[in-house]
Design a protein around this motif. Sequence first.
Motif, PDB file in Angstrom:
ATOM      1  N   ALA A 312       0.979  -1.237  -0.104  1.00 58.36           N
ATOM      2  CA  ALA A 312       0.164   0.081  -0.045  1.00 58.36           C
ATOM      3  C   ALA A 312       0.930   1.067   0.171  1.00 58.36           C
ATOM      4  O   ALA A 312       0.837   1.923   0.937  1.00 58.36           O
ATOM      5  CB  ALA A 312      -0.875  -0.172   1.183  1.00 58.36           C
ATOM      6  N   GLN A 317      -1.511   2.551  -5.069  1.00 61.73           N
ATOM      7  CA  GLN A 317      -2.744   2.779  -4.024  1.00 61.73           C
ATOM      8  C   GLN A 317      -3.969   3.574  -5.165  1.00 61.73           C
ATOM      9  O   GLN A 317      -4.946   3.216  -5.034  1.00 61.73           O
ATOM     10  CB  GLN A 317      -2.386   3.758  -3.109  1.00 61.73           C
ATOM     11  CG  GLN A 317      -1.839   2.988  -1.832  1.00 61.73           C
ATOM     12  CD  GLN A 317      -1.410   4.024  -0.614  1.00 61.73           C
ATOM     13  OE1 GLN A 317      -0.978   5.041  -1.000  1.00 61.73           O
ATOM     14  NE2 GLN A 317      -1.981   3.646   0.397  1.00 61.73           N
ATOM     15  N   ASP A 321      -7.927  -1.450  -6.477  1.00 58.89           N
ATOM     16  CA  ASP A 321      -9.074  -1.374  -5.479  1.00 58.89           C
ATOM     17  C   ASP A 321      -9.070  -2.629  -4.463  1.00 58.89           C
ATOM     18  O   ASP A 321      -9.398  -3.601  -4.964  1.00 58.89           O
ATOM     19  CB  ASP A 321     -10.359  -1.126  -6.425  1.00 58.89           C
ATOM     20  CG  ASP A 321     -11.562  -0.923  -5.771  1.00 58.89           C
ATOM     21  OD1 ASP A 321     -11.571  -0.859  -4.141  1.00 58.89           O
ATOM     22  OD2 ASP A 321     -12.750  -0.474  -6.125  1.00 58.89           O
ATOM     23  N   ASN A 322      -8.612  -2.213  -3.284  1.00 60.62           N
ATOM     24  CA  ASN A 322      -8.402  -3.337  -2.343  1.00 60.62           C
ATOM     25  C   ASN A 322      -9.973  -4.130  -2.086  1.00 60.62           C
ATOM     26  O   ASN A 322     -10.957  -3.531  -2.084  1.00 60.62           O
ATOM     27  CB  ASN A 322      -8.087  -2.666  -0.871  1.00 60.62           C
ATOM     28  CG  ASN A 322      -7.594  -3.843  -0.063  1.00 60.62           C
ATOM     29  OD1 ASN A 322      -6.582  -4.776  -0.510  1.00 60.62           O
ATOM     30  ND2 ASN A 322      -7.794  -3.547   1.221  1.00 60.62           N
ATOM     31  N   CYS A 323      -9.319  -5.338  -2.149  1.00 62.67           N
ATOM     32  CA  CYS A 323     -10.489  -6.473  -2.375  1.00 62.67           C
ATOM     33  C   CYS A 323     -11.508  -6.587  -3.328  1.00 62.67           C
ATOM     34  O   CYS A 323     -12.514  -7.287  -3.249  1.00 62.67           O
ATOM     35  CB  CYS A 323     -11.320  -6.434  -0.739  1.00 62.67           C
ATOM     36  SG  CYS A 323     -10.202  -6.518   0.659  1.00 62.67           S
ATOM     37  N   ARG A 327      -4.922  -6.717  -3.586  1.00 65.00           N
ATOM     38  CA  ARG A 327      -4.818  -6.617  -2.369  1.00 65.00           C
ATOM     39  C   ARG A 327      -3.759  -5.671  -1.965  1.00 65.00           C
ATOM     40  O   ARG A 327      -2.722  -5.538  -2.763  1.00 65.00           O
ATOM     41  CB  ARG A 327      -4.582  -7.747  -1.567  1.00 65.00           C
ATOM     42  CG  ARG A 327      -5.821  -8.921  -1.398  1.00 65.00           C
ATOM     43  CD  ARG A 327      -7.043  -8.374  -0.800  1.00 65.00           C
ATOM     44  NE  ARG A 327      -6.715  -7.704   0.493  1.00 65.00           N
ATOM     45  CZ  ARG A 327      -6.525  -8.391   1.705  1.00 65.00           C
ATOM     46  NH1 ARG A 327      -6.564  -9.495   1.637  1.00 65.00           N
ATOM     47  NH2 ARG A 327      -6.392  -7.536   2.816  1.00 65.00           N
ATOM     48  N   LEU A 328      -4.066  -4.369  -1.156  1.00 64.11           N
ATOM     49  CA  LEU A 328      -3.086  -3.325  -0.927  1.00 64.11           C
ATOM     50  C   LEU A 328      -2.812  -3.733   0.652  1.00 64.11           C
ATOM     51  O   LEU A 328      -3.878  -3.778   1.555  1.00 64.11           O
ATOM     52  CB  LEU A 328      -3.697  -1.909  -1.174  1.00 64.11           C
ATOM     53  CG  LEU A 328      -3.940  -1.728  -2.361  1.00 64.11           C
ATOM     54  CD1 LEU A 328      -4.800  -0.255  -2.361  1.00 64.11           C
ATOM     55  CD2 LEU A 328      -2.607  -1.489  -3.164  1.00 64.11           C
ATOM     56  N   LEU A 329      -1.471  -3.851   1.077  1.00 66.53           N
ATOM     57  CA  LEU A 329      -1.262  -4.322   2.339  1.00 66.53           C
ATOM     58  C   LEU A 329       0.054  -3.465   2.838  1.00 66.53           C
ATOM     59  O   LEU A 329       0.627  -2.965   2.122  1.00 66.53           O
ATOM     60  CB  LEU A 329      -0.974  -5.964   2.457  1.00 66.53           C
ATOM     61  CG  LEU A 329      -2.081  -6.603   2.024  1.00 66.53           C
ATOM     62  CD1 LEU A 329      -1.583  -8.117   1.626  1.00 66.53           C
ATOM     63  CD2 LEU A 329      -3.256  -6.487   3.273  1.00 66.53           C
ATOM     64  N   ALA A 340      -2.687 -13.364   1.365  1.00 68.00           N
ATOM     65  CA  ALA A 340      -3.349 -12.683   0.359  1.00 68.00           C
ATOM     66  C   ALA A 340      -3.114 -13.495  -1.057  1.00 68.00           C
ATOM     67  O   ALA A 340      -3.855 -14.116  -1.918  1.00 68.00           O
ATOM     68  CB  ALA A 340      -3.105 -11.323  -0.082  1.00 68.00           C
ATOM     69  N   HIS A 354     -11.238 -10.684  -9.673  1.00 66.76           N
ATOM     70  CA  HIS A 354     -10.509  -9.360  -9.353  1.00 66.76           C
ATOM     71  C   HIS A 354      -9.742  -9.180 -10.593  1.00 66.76           C
ATOM     72  O   HIS A 354      -9.418  -7.918 -10.803  1.00 66.76           O
ATOM     73  CB  HIS A 354      -9.394  -9.822  -7.961  1.00 66.76           C
ATOM     74  CG  HIS A 354     -10.561  -9.773  -6.681  1.00 66.76           C
ATOM     75  ND1 HIS A 354      -9.675  -9.730  -5.467  1.00 66.76           N
ATOM     76  CD2 HIS A 354     -11.725  -9.721  -6.321  1.00 66.76           C
ATOM     77  CE1 HIS A 354     -10.616  -9.671  -4.659  1.00 66.76           C
ATOM     78  NE2 HIS A 354     -11.910  -9.691  -5.130  1.00 66.76           N
TER      79      HIS A 354
END
Length: 390
Positions: A312, A317, A321-323, A327-329, A340, A354
């Motif tokens: 992230a 970012q 689009d997270n989820c 995934r942005l972690l 993930a 996704h």
Amino acid sequence: MARATMETADLRIALFSGNYNYVRDGANQALNRLAEYHLRQGAQVRVYAPVVASPAFEPTGELVGIRSIPIPSRSEYRVPLLLAGKAKRDLKAFAPNIVHVSSPDPVGHQAVTWARRRGLPVLASVHTRFETYLRYYNMAWGEPVIEAMLRRFYRRCDALVAPSESMAQLLREQRMNYDISIWSRGVDREIFHPGRRDREWRRAHGIADEDVAIGFLGRLVMEKGLDVFSDTLDDLRRRGVRYKALVIGEGPAREWFEARLPGGAFVGFQQGADLGRAVSCMDVLFNPSVTETFGNVTLEAMACGLPVVAAAATGSQSLVDNCKSGRLLPPGAIHQFAEALKAYIEDPALRAAHGKAGEARASEFSWDKINQAVADTYLRLIRQKPGAKA
């Protein structure tokens, strides 16, 4: 004096780059695309950058060599040292009406000074987070010093362009400048799309049809998060999760990376349709880097219908689009990255959903529209500086 009806074709752009074509990377490819677009619109472009005997690719537009020296620890890159002699005479004769600097190096500083003395507007484009590089050399304590040096450079420019809103916001928070707009990045949909996937190519590189390929795309340098990538895959292996690593790219850390990823498919540097095929042959992209300001590799993977697991950070970012498309972690979160990736490996339907969402997002990025935004910024800055003299 700038004419009220000035158009893109009236631009005379002096572009300064620390690496325009001698090593291929996302930043200089974006600059070459920008030059090509402006030349196509009838503008004049002159590029001032280091040159080498065997560059990575032919430059777009007229390239004037600048005196430079290799960086001691990274000899493939060079530091432009001096704007003088033939280059300086050429710059004066070219008589630009806008100066664009793309690197805060010594010649970048000299170009800004040259322009300010003549009342010419200066635009700086931000391509990487230089202050974060020190983290990979155990010198994180020096980040505030580098940040202060960058602030001095960028505040002497009339405006900045950043490749994402998240990067622009970071620059505002760092007080780098108060005129910051977006110069995003595009993706070539003829090269990057799901139809490029090639099972025979995968098999030729030791990736079976049932294997889930976790991909890495980029130059093989430690700043790209190679340690986080390999530590995360170690975590998956300890959990008994099956996967195949697919690595696209070259760089000085390749030998180290190969030793850390035994059994990985290292396919080297790829370009054009071959690159599109290689990316499409991944099943998920893992991008742990925090140094990018945009994340070209993230966008290219999304265009190929892949979900993306990323840090992230500014590079991803504004894209993921997270989820929903990936995934942005938190940067460096090895166990969360592994969780993930495990979810995507074990759930083909989640991967497909996704990936489809990411492809839809990637379709919004058109190169011509993006590069015209820079032309519009050039024109605005010229209008704001009446009476500029060459």
